[in-house]
Design an enzyme around this catalytic site. Structure first.
Site, PDB file in Angstrom:
ATOM      1  N   GLU A 135      -1.453  -1.582  -4.450  1.00  0.00           N
ATOM      2  CA  GLU A 135      -2.694  -0.810  -4.523  1.00  0.00           C
ATOM      3  C   GLU A 135      -2.473   0.400  -5.413  1.00  0.00           C
ATOM      4  OE1 GLU A 135      -5.352   1.842  -1.522  1.00  0.00           O
ATOM      5  OE2 GLU A 135      -4.992  -0.229  -0.886  1.00  0.00           O
TER       6      GLU A 135
ATOM      7  N   ASP B 119      -2.358   0.858   7.662  1.00  0.00           N
ATOM      8  CA  ASP B 119      -1.704   0.870   6.351  1.00  0.00           C
ATOM      9  C   ASP B 119      -1.063  -0.486   6.053  1.00  0.00           C
ATOM     10  OD1 ASP B 119      -1.730   3.890   5.441  1.00  0.00           O
ATOM     11  OD2 ASP B 119      -1.321   3.846   7.593  1.00  0.00           O
TER      12      ASP B 119
ATOM     13  N   ASP C 100       0.880  -1.162   0.000  1.00  0.00           N
ATOM     14  CA  ASP C 100       0.000   0.000   0.000  1.00  0.00           C
ATOM     15  C   ASP C 100       0.920   1.214   0.000  1.00  0.00           C
ATOM     16  OD1 ASP C 100      -2.090   1.832   0.287  1.00  0.00           O
ATOM     17  OD2 ASP C 100      -2.087   1.664   2.466  1.00  0.00           O
TER      18      ASP C 100
END
Length: 184
Positions: A71, A144, A11
């Site tokens: 992502e 996260d 991410d």
């Protein structure tokens, strides 16, 4: 004989980069690690990008992932934020591509849908579902890292499906799929 592979999920972010690793044995996934890289202590954006690249290389060299799931930046109203996020994603991708690791990009909605069945799920809902799926004892304070882990799990669920998002096997594949972005 069961086939094994390791998936690194990322991410990307310029304040916090979350990541998670799973091992796939046959048709089952096992949790390996999740963590985050804290970048807010660095004022210089380029120093942050260097740390993202170096940490991604370190993860690759330590765990030898077979594939990377990342992502994709979501489209927001703040163009500067989008640019910074895109750079963070780009240096993480460059690290994987420099080691010839196939990379697949997933939208946040697709990741949430794969984990919870709801493309509009909250970070907390995604984290709780991952905790249940992978029998994690506790969740981290910042989510996260679970977002990075979610990208890896999404990739596991999408293995073998035709439409998995954008996938790159190296610089040549990236250039071929992004010809309009090349300035001549």
């Amino acid at each position: 004989m069961a086939t094994e592979k390791i998936i690194l999920g990322i991410d990307p972010g310029t304040t916090i980069m979350g990541f998670g690793l799973i091992k796939v044995v046959g048709k089952k996934m096992e949790f390996l690690q999740l963590n985050e890289l804290q970048l807010s202590k660095y004022d210089d954006h380029y120093v942050r990008l260097r740390h993202i690249f170096e940490r991604t290389i370190e993860l690759i060299d330590s765990f030898h992932p077979d594939e990377i799931a990342i992502e994709a930046p979501f489209f927001g109203k703040n163009v500067q934020s989008m640019l910074k996020l895109g750079r963070a994603q780009g240096v993480a991708m460059a690290a994987g591509l420099s080691r010839q690791i196939p990379i697949t990009e997933y939208s946040p909605k697709k990741i949430k849908m794969a984990i919870t069945g709801n493309g509009n799920a909250s970070k907390e809902q995604v984290a709780k579902m991952l905790q249940s799926l992978l029998t994690l004892k506790e969740l981290p304070k910042n989510l996260d890292s679970t977002d990075g882990l979610a990208a890896a799990v999404c990739h596991f669920y999408n293995a073998g499906k035709v439409s998995t998002g954008k996938s790159y096997t190296g610089w040549a594949a990236f250039v071929k799929q992004n010809e309009k972005r090349i300035s001549k």
